[in-house]
Design a protein around this motif. Structure first.
Motif, mmCIF file in Angstrom:
data_model
loop_
_atom_site.group_PDB
_atom_site.id
_atom_site.type_symbol
_atom_site.label_atom_id
_atom_site.label_comp_id
_atom_site.label_asym_id
_atom_site.label_seq_id
_atom_site.Cartn_x
_atom_site.Cartn_y
_atom_site.Cartn_z
ATOM 1 N N SER A 1 10.267 -35.392 -6.477
ATOM 2 C CA SER A 1 11.533 -34.678 -6.390
ATOM 3 C C SER A 1 12.184 -34.861 -5.032
ATOM 4 O O SER A 1 11.513 -34.951 -3.997
ATOM 5 N N PHE B 1 4.206 -25.642 -2.812
ATOM 6 C CA PHE B 1 4.343 -26.760 -1.883
ATOM 7 C C PHE B 1 5.099 -26.322 -0.634
ATOM 8 O O PHE B 1 4.664 -26.588 0.505
ATOM 9 N N ARG B 2 6.224 -25.667 -0.819
ATOM 10 C CA ARG B 2 7.012 -25.192 0.319
ATOM 11 C C ARG B 2 6.191 -24.228 1.194
ATOM 12 O O ARG B 2 6.213 -24.306 2.433
ATOM 13 N N LEU C 1 7.063 -32.775 -9.097
ATOM 14 C CA LEU C 1 7.209 -32.218 -7.756
ATOM 15 C C LEU C 1 7.182 -33.314 -6.691
ATOM 16 O O LEU C 1 8.060 -33.385 -5.818
ATOM 17 N N THR D 1 3.096 -26.176 -7.510
ATOM 18 C CA THR D 1 4.509 -26.016 -7.839
ATOM 19 C C THR D 1 5.346 -26.245 -6.583
ATOM 20 O O THR D 1 4.817 -26.298 -5.464
ATOM 21 N N LEU D 2 6.648 -26.357 -6.759
ATOM 22 C CA LEU D 2 7.524 -26.526 -5.605
ATOM 23 C C LEU D 2 7.425 -25.321 -4.674
ATOM 24 O O LEU D 2 7.396 -25.474 -3.444
ATOM 25 N N GLU D 3 7.353 -24.124 -5.236
ATOM 26 C CA GLU D 3 7.232 -22.920 -4.408
ATOM 27 C C GLU D 3 5.955 -22.963 -3.569
ATOM 28 O O GLU D 3 5.970 -22.673 -2.359
ATOM 29 N N THR E 1 3.665 -31.593 -14.043
ATOM 30 C CA THR E 1 4.410 -30.747 -13.106
ATOM 31 C C THR E 1 4.229 -31.235 -11.678
ATOM 32 O O THR E 1 5.180 -31.304 -10.889
ATOM 33 N N GLU E 2 2.988 -31.582 -11.338
ATOM 34 C CA GLU E 2 2.733 -32.086 -9.987
ATOM 35 C C GLU E 2 3.424 -33.430 -9.766
ATOM 36 O O GLU E 2 3.928 -33.704 -8.676
ATOM 37 N N GLU F 1 13.916 -32.529 -3.667
ATOM 38 C CA GLU F 1 13.745 -31.269 -2.952
ATOM 39 C C GLU F 1 12.512 -31.294 -2.065
ATOM 40 O O GLU F 1 12.558 -30.854 -0.902
ATOM 41 N N ALA F 2 11.395 -31.782 -2.595
ATOM 42 C CA ALA F 2 10.166 -31.819 -1.798
ATOM 43 C C ALA F 2 10.310 -32.763 -0.609
ATOM 44 O O ALA F 2 9.897 -32.441 0.518
#
Length: 299
Positions: free
Chosen positions: A268, A213-214, A265, A209-211, A261-262, A270-271
């Motif tokens: 995106s 990943f971060r 991400l 997920t983005l969370e 979902t991946e 954001e990533a």
């Protein structure tokens, strides 16, 4: 001081058309810098064509000793059994059969060589090795993988010196098994093969997920490691449909993956902005090999 470098690798290229489409999009529009091609995958031909049409993307050999159909037959000294020429269902069955001497290293070598021949015969030159379900870290197999890697001139492999901080697998039994396998195999692989300092994504494999990943990328940025690989599994299509296709093709793992979902991400903004804000360079295994000479290029 040189910027930290991150390989973002998509596994299972050649597994299914929907997964190949997702990997292609993640490479064209997203952060994906590297692919691992499954030589015995049902969609191998489309996967190989995808690699040939994208020369800037790194290509690895994702060698499989479990799941799906073998390229060699048992009666010919290979690994495939039964009328559908199936491999062992998972790493547990493989390790059990090896311990009971039902599988020999000679059979393993014949199958892995057939897979590498298929990849190189498609006009591709792999820049790294890794094993489906991480079986290249099973210590008795390390001499086989190492010997074939040298023979085929493959400069790097997925052999992490550590798992990434914040990666959930580190506290579980599978994480302990992977770390033990990596430590015991490292002496066999030696310094011949390049490898990143850290492997990220094992604890959320197929569910990045983005969370997460971060968290993983930030831990890498803040830590001492200079290089890392983030393992990903993007794909197109519903999870239910992809799992049904995998089951029909002889892949019996639960495959509780969130491929779409991946994919979202990796594509995106954001990533991408997060990685750029940390000053991390996105590279390939081939770039790591190039660093021995003139230095790798960032994407």
């Amino acid at each position: 001081m040189r910027a930290k470098r991150l390989i973002i690798n998509g596994d299972d290229l050649g597994l299914l058309p929907g997964i190949d489409r997702g990997l292609a999009r993640a490479a064209d529009e997203g952060l994906l810098s590297s692919l691992s091609l499954l030589a015995n995958g049902p969609a191998f031909d489309s996967g190989a064509a995808l690699c040939r049409s994208r020369p800037d993307i790194g290509v690895g050999a994702h060698l499989a000793l479990v799941e799906g159909r073998a390229l060699t037959a048992w009666d010919d000294g290979g690994l495939g059994r039964g009328p559908e020429n199936l491999l062992p269902v998972d790493y547990r069955q493989f390790i059990r059969d090896y311990a009971l001497r039902r599988i020999s290293l000679q059979r393993v070598t014949l199958e892995l060589r057939a897979q590498l021949e298929r990849i190189t015969g498609a006009g591709l030159r792999p820049d790294h090795l890794d094993g489906h379900q991480h079986l290249h870290l099973f210590p008795p197999l390390a001499p086989v993988f190492a010997g074939l890697g040298r023979e085929y001139g493959i400069p790097a492999l997925r052999l992490p010196r550590s798992m990434g901080a914040g990666d959930g697998i580190c506290s579980g039994w599978k994480g302990r098994l992977l770390r033990l396998g990596a430590r015991r195999s490292s002496g066999v692989y030696g310094d011949f093969f390049l490898r990143p300092d850290v492997l990220l994504g094992t604890g959320c494999s197929g569910r990045l997920t983005l969370e997460a990943f971060r968290r993983l990328v930030k831990a890498f940025s803040d830590g001492p490691a200079a290089t890392a690989e983030l393992m990903c599994h993007p794909g197109e299509g519903s999870g239910t449909a992809l799992r049904e296709q995998l089951s029909r093709a002889g892949y019996c793992s639960p495959w509780d993956f969130h491929w779409a979902t991946e994919l979202d991400l990796l594509c995106s903004g954001e990533a991408r902005r997060f990685v750029e804000s940390l000053g991390i360079g996105i590279v390939t295994y081939r770039d790591l090999a190039g660093d021995q000479g003139s230095g790798g290029e960032e994407r």
